[in-house]
Design an enzyme around this catalytic site. Structure first.
Site, mmCIF file in Angstrom:
data_model
loop_
_atom_site.group_PDB
_atom_site.id
_atom_site.type_symbol
_atom_site.label_atom_id
_atom_site.label_comp_id
_atom_site.label_asym_id
_atom_site.label_seq_id
_atom_site.Cartn_x
_atom_site.Cartn_y
_atom_site.Cartn_z
ATOM 1 N N GLY A 1 36.282 92.338 44.844
ATOM 2 C CA GLY A 1 36.038 93.711 44.388
ATOM 3 C C GLY A 1 36.784 94.713 45.257
ATOM 4 O O GLY A 1 37.592 94.343 46.125
ATOM 5 N N PHE A 2 36.496 95.984 45.022
ATOM 6 C CA PHE A 2 37.181 97.069 45.729
ATOM 7 C C PHE A 2 36.980 96.924 47.259
ATOM 8 O O PHE A 2 37.934 96.651 48.008
ATOM 9 C CB PHE A 2 36.645 98.403 45.185
ATOM 10 C CG PHE A 2 36.910 99.608 46.026
ATOM 11 C CD1 PHE A 2 38.151 99.819 46.624
ATOM 12 C CD2 PHE A 2 35.896 100.553 46.225
ATOM 13 C CE1 PHE A 2 38.385 100.955 47.401
ATOM 14 C CE2 PHE A 2 36.130 101.681 46.988
ATOM 15 C CZ PHE A 2 37.362 101.880 47.594
ATOM 16 N N ILE A 3 35.757 97.068 47.734
ATOM 17 C CA ILE A 3 35.520 97.011 49.184
ATOM 18 C C ILE A 3 35.727 95.579 49.689
ATOM 19 O O ILE A 3 36.348 95.359 50.737
ATOM 20 C CB ILE A 3 34.090 97.495 49.536
ATOM 21 C CG1 ILE A 3 33.873 98.926 49.016
ATOM 22 C CG2 ILE A 3 33.852 97.435 51.035
ATOM 23 C CD1 ILE A 3 32.463 99.466 49.210
ATOM 24 N N TYR B 1 20.098 101.921 40.023
ATOM 25 C CA TYR B 1 21.035 101.318 40.981
ATOM 26 C C TYR B 1 20.495 101.475 42.409
ATOM 27 O O TYR B 1 20.376 100.496 43.157
ATOM 28 C CB TYR B 1 22.420 101.976 40.851
ATOM 29 C CG TYR B 1 23.356 101.659 41.998
ATOM 30 C CD1 TYR B 1 23.772 100.355 42.249
ATOM 31 C CD2 TYR B 1 23.815 102.674 42.857
ATOM 32 C CE1 TYR B 1 24.619 100.066 43.314
ATOM 33 C CE2 TYR B 1 24.658 102.398 43.908
ATOM 34 C CZ TYR B 1 25.055 101.092 44.135
ATOM 35 O OH TYR B 1 25.892 100.803 45.190
ATOM 36 N N LYS C 1 19.100 98.535 45.144
ATOM 37 C CA LYS C 1 19.592 98.318 46.515
ATOM 38 C C LYS C 1 18.425 98.393 47.503
ATOM 39 O O LYS C 1 18.364 97.625 48.455
ATOM 40 C CB LYS C 1 20.668 99.350 46.886
ATOM 41 C CG LYS C 1 21.928 99.333 46.026
ATOM 42 C CD LYS C 1 22.621 98.002 45.983
ATOM 43 C CE LYS C 1 23.741 97.825 46.952
ATOM 44 N NZ LYS C 1 24.496 96.564 46.740
HETATM 45 N N1 LIG Z 1 32.179 101.851 46.214
HETATM 46 C C1 LIG Z 1 31.237 102.608 46.756
HETATM 47 O O1 LIG Z 1 31.343 103.848 46.848
HETATM 48 C C2 LIG Z 1 29.996 101.968 47.331
HETATM 49 C C3 LIG Z 1 29.108 102.792 48.059
HETATM 50 C C4 LIG Z 1 27.959 102.225 48.584
HETATM 51 C C5 LIG Z 1 27.697 100.884 48.415
HETATM 52 N N2 LIG Z 1 28.568 100.111 47.702
HETATM 53 C C6 LIG Z 1 28.245 98.678 47.562
HETATM 54 O O2 LIG Z 1 29.347 97.926 48.021
HETATM 55 C C7 LIG Z 1 29.458 96.718 47.258
HETATM 56 C C8 LIG Z 1 30.865 96.605 46.670
HETATM 57 O O3 LIG Z 1 31.116 97.744 45.833
HETATM 58 P P1 LIG Z 1 32.543 97.982 45.174
HETATM 59 O O4 LIG Z 1 32.699 99.437 44.974
HETATM 60 O O5 LIG Z 1 33.563 97.195 45.913
HETATM 61 O O6 LIG Z 1 32.281 97.342 43.731
HETATM 62 P P2 LIG Z 1 33.113 96.225 42.926
HETATM 63 O O7 LIG Z 1 32.491 96.153 41.593
HETATM 64 O O8 LIG Z 1 34.563 96.511 43.016
HETATM 65 O O9 LIG Z 1 32.804 94.904 43.757
HETATM 66 C C9 LIG Z 1 31.698 94.068 43.518
HETATM 67 C C10 LIG Z 1 32.250 92.671 43.234
HETATM 68 O O10 LIG Z 1 31.141 91.786 43.133
HETATM 69 C C11 LIG Z 1 31.379 90.899 42.053
HETATM 70 N N3 LIG Z 1 30.051 90.454 41.613
HETATM 71 C C12 LIG Z 1 29.108 91.208 40.983
HETATM 72 N N4 LIG Z 1 27.991 90.472 40.803
HETATM 73 C C13 LIG Z 1 28.240 89.240 41.331
HETATM 74 C C14 LIG Z 1 27.479 88.049 41.449
HETATM 75 N N5 LIG Z 1 26.217 87.984 41.004
HETATM 76 N N6 LIG Z 1 28.044 86.971 42.034
HETATM 77 C C15 LIG Z 1 29.321 87.027 42.506
HETATM 78 N N7 LIG Z 1 30.092 88.128 42.416
HETATM 79 C C16 LIG Z 1 29.548 89.231 41.838
HETATM 80 C C17 LIG Z 1 32.148 91.708 41.031
HETATM 81 O O11 LIG Z 1 32.932 90.888 40.172
HETATM 82 C C18 LIG Z 1 33.018 92.585 41.916
HETATM 83 O O12 LIG Z 1 34.294 92.018 42.131
HETATM 84 C C19 LIG Z 1 28.359 96.779 46.201
HETATM 85 O O13 LIG Z 1 27.258 96.064 46.711
HETATM 86 C C20 LIG Z 1 28.012 98.263 46.116
HETATM 87 O O14 LIG Z 1 26.676 98.436 45.731
HETATM 88 C C21 LIG Z 1 29.711 100.631 47.158
#
Ligand SMILES: NC(=O)c1ccc[n+]([C@@H]2O[C@H](COP(=O)([O-])OP(=O)(O)OC[C@H]3O[C@@H](n4cnc5c(N)ncnc54)[C@H](O)[C@@H]3O)[C@@H](O)[C@H]2O)c1
Length: 338
Positions: A23-25, A170, A174
């Site tokens: 994913g992104f992060i 959401y 969390k």
């Molecule tokens: N982007 C933000 O601003 C932000 C802020 C706070 C918290 N977060 C948290 O950081 C984490 C990553 O966020 P992101 O923005 O990179 O999102 P994202 O959707 O790009 O990344 C999440 C990844 O998890 C994978 N995924 C989802 N459910 C899954 C499962 N059950 N098993 C295996 N893989 C699974 C998805 O395919 C995706 O690639 C998340 O937990 C999100 O809640 C993100």
């Protein structure tokens, strides 16, 4: 399905297991770890419900190339955190030193449409992972939560705030995962770390997130739809600062049975209007702004207090909004016109 096993060098160090690793992060975290020679096992289910899975496959290609060029062990497993037999096999076949859980369905607005799906993805998935970690004796777990757990509050958000009132399914999912984590750590002596990132942006950002969406609208001469009157503020945090925070947290030594929680923000919230101005400057374009009522669940502000992370692992965000947006615009243009 496992990729990278044929030519991944044999690892003498324990693996860091990153869920949501494409994913992104997650992809930035894996990139940083591989770049420093840390062996990584990445799990991702290429979730279609949030955005195009092809974007995660592009990330896989970047990470595989990097691992080859650095000679760092890297394996990607296509799978789901709910799949307990798969997670069991992963833990029994590989020495995992630390788990970083980023696998989730992210996003406030889509969670209003599918609250049950969010609880299943974000709570059950994490609890399945924890249950297998406990069975396999993996003691260190970093759970990436969110600033969404706080809800609407004036002033800065502190980790030890006893009144958490998430404004969306959401945020609630969390918070439920955090609470379950604290219970599991206490019952089974896990060393737990909860990280709460604040609105993360940067290259590879999810396409539906505000900065990505606004830039897309701006560059295609479409109106930008802004929630409320534009005064809503967000503590926008560059993904490289968040990755530095996660890496700092991975190195922390936490007493068994305890979960420590840290905010990862900049502590400099910016209004949506100020964000649009900065985007106009970064692109040299004028935005056509349309104000629309804010949907339920949107917080009027987010503002991280980051003293605890700074004191305990030297967290110090370095990328200012202006520089971060220029970096994002460069990445966007290169992606559209490679
Ligand atoms: N982007 C933000 O601003 C932000 C802020 C706070 C918290 N977060 C948290 O950081 C984490 C990553 O966020 P992101 O923005 O990179 O999102 P994202 O959707 O790009 O990344 C999440 C990844 O998890 C994978 N995924 C989802 N459910 C899954 C499962 N059950 N098993 C295996 N893989 C699974 C998805 O395919 C995706 O690639 C998340 O937990 C999100 O809640 C993100």
């Amino acid at each position: 399905m496992v990729f990278g096993s044929d030519n991944a060098p044999i690892s003498s160090r324990p693996w860091t297991f990153v869920t949501g690793g494409l994913g992104f992060i997650g992809s930035h975290l894996v990139e940083s770890l591989l770049g420093d020679g840390v062996p990584v096992l990445a799990l991702d289910n290429l979730d279609k419900s949030t955005y195009n899975p092809m974007l995660r496959l592009e990330n896989l290609s970047i990470l595989s190339k990097l691992a080859r060029s650095k000679g760092t062990a890297f394996r990607f497993i296509l799978g789901d955190t709910h799949n307990r037999p798969l997670i069991k096999t992963i833990f029994s076949a590989n020495a995992v030193g630390c788990i970083v859980d980023l696998a989730a369905r992210a996003g406030v607005r889509p969670s209003l449409l599918d609250p049950v799906g969010y609880i299943q993805a974000n709570v059950e998935g994490f609890v399945s992972l924890l249950a297998e970690a406990k069975e396999a004796g993996v003691r260190k777990v970093v759970y990436v939560s969110s600033s969404s757990v706080y809800g609407n509050k004036p002033g800065r958000f502190f980790e030890d705030d006893p009144e958490l009132n998430p404004g969306s399914p959401y945020g609630m999912s969390k918070l439920m995962a955090e609470r379950f984590f604290a219970l599991y750590a206490r019952l089974y002596g896990l060393s737990g770390i909860v990280l709460r990132p604040f609105t993360v942006y940067g290259p590879r950002q999810r396409p539906e997130m505000a900065i990505h969406k606004f830039l897309n609208q701006l560059l295609h001469d479409r109106p930008l739809t802004i929630f409320g009157d534009g005064s809503m503020r967000r503590d926008f945090t560059h993904v490289l600062d968040v990755v530095a925070g996660i890496r700092g947290a991975i190195e922390l030594s936490i007493q068994p049975g305890v979960v420590q929680t840290y905010n990862l923000g900049t502590s400099h919230p910016v209004s949506l209007f100020a964000l649009i101005e900065a985007l106009e400057e970064a692109t040299n374009k004028k935005a056509d702004v349309r104000l629309v009522p804010a949907p339920p669940g949107e917080l009027f502000q987010t503002w991280a207090d980051i003293k605890k992370a700074r004191e305990q692992f030297g967290y110090c965000p370095k990328v200012g909004l202006k520089e971060g947006l220029s970096d994002f615009v460069r990445w966007y243009n290169k992606r559209v016109n490679p």
